[in-house]
Design a protein around this motif. Structure first.
Motif, PDB file in Angstrom:
ATOM      1  N   ILE A  71     -18.645 -12.311  -5.600  1.00 49.36           N
ATOM      2  CA  ILE A  71     -18.804 -13.649  -6.186  1.00 49.36           C
ATOM      3  C   ILE A  71     -17.465 -14.145  -6.710  1.00 49.36           C
ATOM      4  O   ILE A  71     -17.070 -15.297  -6.468  1.00 49.36           O
ATOM      5  CB  ILE A  71     -19.879 -13.635  -7.291  1.00 49.36           C
ATOM      6  CG1 ILE A  71     -21.266 -13.446  -6.671  1.00 49.36           C
ATOM      7  CG2 ILE A  71     -19.822 -14.910  -8.138  1.00 49.36           C
ATOM      8  CD1 ILE A  71     -22.358 -13.083  -7.673  1.00 49.36           C
ATOM      9  N   LYS A  75     -15.584 -17.395  -5.320  1.00 49.04           N
ATOM     10  CA  LYS A  75     -15.267 -18.497  -6.240  1.00 49.04           C
ATOM     11  C   LYS A  75     -13.777 -18.830  -6.180  1.00 49.04           C
ATOM     12  O   LYS A  75     -13.396 -20.001  -6.256  1.00 49.04           O
ATOM     13  CB  LYS A  75     -15.680 -18.148  -7.670  1.00 49.04           C
ATOM     14  CG  LYS A  75     -17.176 -18.081  -7.878  1.00 49.04           C
ATOM     15  CD  LYS A  75     -17.780 -19.460  -7.853  1.00 49.04           C
ATOM     16  CE  LYS A  75     -19.245 -19.408  -8.233  1.00 49.04           C
ATOM     17  NZ  LYS A  75     -19.879 -20.723  -8.181  1.00 49.04           N
ATOM     18  N   LYS A  76     -12.921 -17.797  -6.047  1.00 48.02           N
ATOM     19  CA  LYS A  76     -11.482 -18.055  -5.904  1.00 48.02           C
ATOM     20  C   LYS A  76     -11.182 -18.812  -4.618  1.00 48.02           C
ATOM     21  O   LYS A  76     -10.198 -19.541  -4.535  1.00 48.02           O
ATOM     22  CB  LYS A  76     -10.690 -16.749  -5.943  1.00 48.02           C
ATOM     23  CG  LYS A  76     -10.566 -16.182  -7.333  1.00 48.02           C
ATOM     24  CD  LYS A  76      -9.711 -14.933  -7.347  1.00 48.02           C
ATOM     25  CE  LYS A  76      -9.649 -14.379  -8.758  1.00 48.02           C
ATOM     26  NZ  LYS A  76      -8.861 -13.142  -8.825  1.00 48.02           N
ATOM     27  N   ARG A  78     -13.022 -21.062  -3.663  1.00 48.53           N
ATOM     28  CA  ARG A  78     -13.648 -22.356  -3.974  1.00 48.53           C
ATOM     29  C   ARG A  78     -14.912 -22.601  -3.145  1.00 48.53           C
ATOM     30  O   ARG A  78     -15.174 -23.725  -2.706  1.00 48.53           O
ATOM     31  CB  ARG A  78     -12.660 -23.498  -3.816  1.00 48.53           C
ATOM     32  CG  ARG A  78     -11.433 -23.365  -4.708  1.00 48.53           C
ATOM     33  CD  ARG A  78     -10.645 -24.649  -4.716  1.00 48.53           C
ATOM     34  NE  ARG A  78      -9.358 -24.586  -5.336  1.00 48.53           N
ATOM     35  CZ  ARG A  78      -9.099 -24.383  -6.629  1.00 48.53           C
ATOM     36  NH1 ARG A  78     -10.076 -24.181  -7.452  1.00 48.53           N
ATOM     37  NH2 ARG A  78      -7.867 -24.379  -7.071  1.00 48.53           N
ATOM     38  N   LYS A  79     -15.687 -21.542  -2.953  1.00 48.04           N
ATOM     39  CA  LYS A  79     -16.931 -21.643  -2.205  1.00 48.04           C
ATOM     40  C   LYS A  79     -18.086 -21.877  -3.168  1.00 48.04           C
ATOM     41  O   LYS A  79     -18.101 -21.355  -4.277  1.00 48.04           O
ATOM     42  CB  LYS A  79     -17.188 -20.380  -1.377  1.00 48.04           C
ATOM     43  CG  LYS A  79     -16.104 -20.128  -0.342  1.00 48.04           C
ATOM     44  CD  LYS A  79     -15.976 -21.309   0.599  1.00 48.04           C
ATOM     45  CE  LYS A  79     -14.753 -21.238   1.465  1.00 48.04           C
ATOM     46  NZ  LYS A  79     -14.586 -22.440   2.278  1.00 48.04           N
ATOM     47  N   GLU A  80     -19.038 -22.650  -2.731  1.00 43.69           N
ATOM     48  CA  GLU A  80     -20.235 -22.924  -3.521  1.00 43.69           C
ATOM     49  C   GLU A  80     -21.318 -21.934  -3.106  1.00 43.69           C
ATOM     50  O   GLU A  80     -21.645 -21.817  -1.921  1.00 43.69           O
ATOM     51  CB  GLU A  80     -20.715 -24.360  -3.282  1.00 43.69           C
ATOM     52  CG  GLU A  80     -21.902 -24.738  -4.125  1.00 43.69           C
ATOM     53  CD  GLU A  80     -22.371 -26.157  -3.867  1.00 43.69           C
ATOM     54  OE1 GLU A  80     -23.569 -26.423  -4.085  1.00 43.69           O
ATOM     55  OE2 GLU A  80     -21.555 -26.992  -3.435  1.00 43.69           O
ATOM     56  N   SER A 111     -25.031 -20.638   1.233  1.00 43.94           N
ATOM     57  CA  SER A 111     -23.903 -21.443   0.775  1.00 43.94           C
ATOM     58  C   SER A 111     -23.707 -22.614   1.727  1.00 43.94           C
ATOM     59  O   SER A 111     -23.771 -22.430   2.943  1.00 43.94           O
ATOM     60  CB  SER A 111     -22.632 -20.593   0.746  1.00 43.94           C
ATOM     61  OG  SER A 111     -21.488 -21.396   0.529  1.00 43.94           O
ATOM     62  N   CYS A 114     -19.537 -21.806   2.929  1.00 44.12           N
ATOM     63  CA  CYS A 114     -18.919 -20.498   3.180  1.00 44.12           C
ATOM     64  C   CYS A 114     -19.237 -20.048   4.602  1.00 44.12           C
ATOM     65  O   CYS A 114     -20.384 -20.133   5.049  1.00 44.12           O
ATOM     66  CB  CYS A 114     -19.442 -19.464   2.169  1.00 44.12           C
ATOM     67  SG  CYS A 114     -18.625 -17.857   2.293  1.00 44.12           S
TER      68      CYS A 114
END
Length: 151
Positions: A71, A75-76, A78-80, A111, A114
């Motif tokens: 996770i 997040k780094k 920038r994925k939702e 996602s 992603c």
């Protein structure tokens, strides 16, 4: 105040937990942050266990450890992330101690942005570099494998 074992110093990155038995199950684990974990087993076979066994919690810890790493990596990028799950299956030795001999984790991510390649990169970095639980299991001789899919 935690006790110190010879060779351990407070300057090191140490952890301290205690586990207690008060005449009946479940066992209660307490960490140095005051958080409790309950451990159970069906010992008398009259009623099912209410809490996870210690071996269950090892598998859960593997999933949680690797998912937290993945996770953070995603997040780094920038994925939702809408949802993320890990299904874990394990084989154990037939003789005591019945250690894990093989574990497979199947990650499933929902996602909107992603790709499978990005998910595989994140889970691979976790399992090969960052996840302490996976590293301990591999060091014990357990084969740890994983696969990833986008839902």
């Amino acid at each position: 105040m935690p006790f110190l074992i010879s060779g351990f110093t407070e300057e090191r990155d140490t952890m301290h937990v205690a586990v207690s038995f008060n005449g009946k199950l479940p066992l209660v684990g307490l960490n140095d942050k005051g958080q409790k974990t309950f451990f159970d087993a069906t010992m008398d076979f009259t009623a099912p266990a209410r809490y996870a066994s210690p071996m269950d919690t090892v598998l859960e810890a593997l999933g949680a450890c690797s998912m937290m790493d993945s996770i953070a990596i995603l997040k780094k990028m920038r994925k939702e992330l809408t949802s993320f799950e890990a299904d874990i299956v394990a084989e154990r030795a037939e003789e005591h101690p019945k250690v894990f001999t093989a574990i497979h984790i199947r990650y499933r991510l929902t996602s909107p942005d992603c790709t499978l390649v990005e998910l595989q990169k994140a889970t691979g970095l976790s399992m090969e570099k960052y996840c302490s639980v996976a590293a301990m299991l591999r060091a014990s001789g357990c084969a740890v494998t994983w696969s990833s899919e986008i839902i």
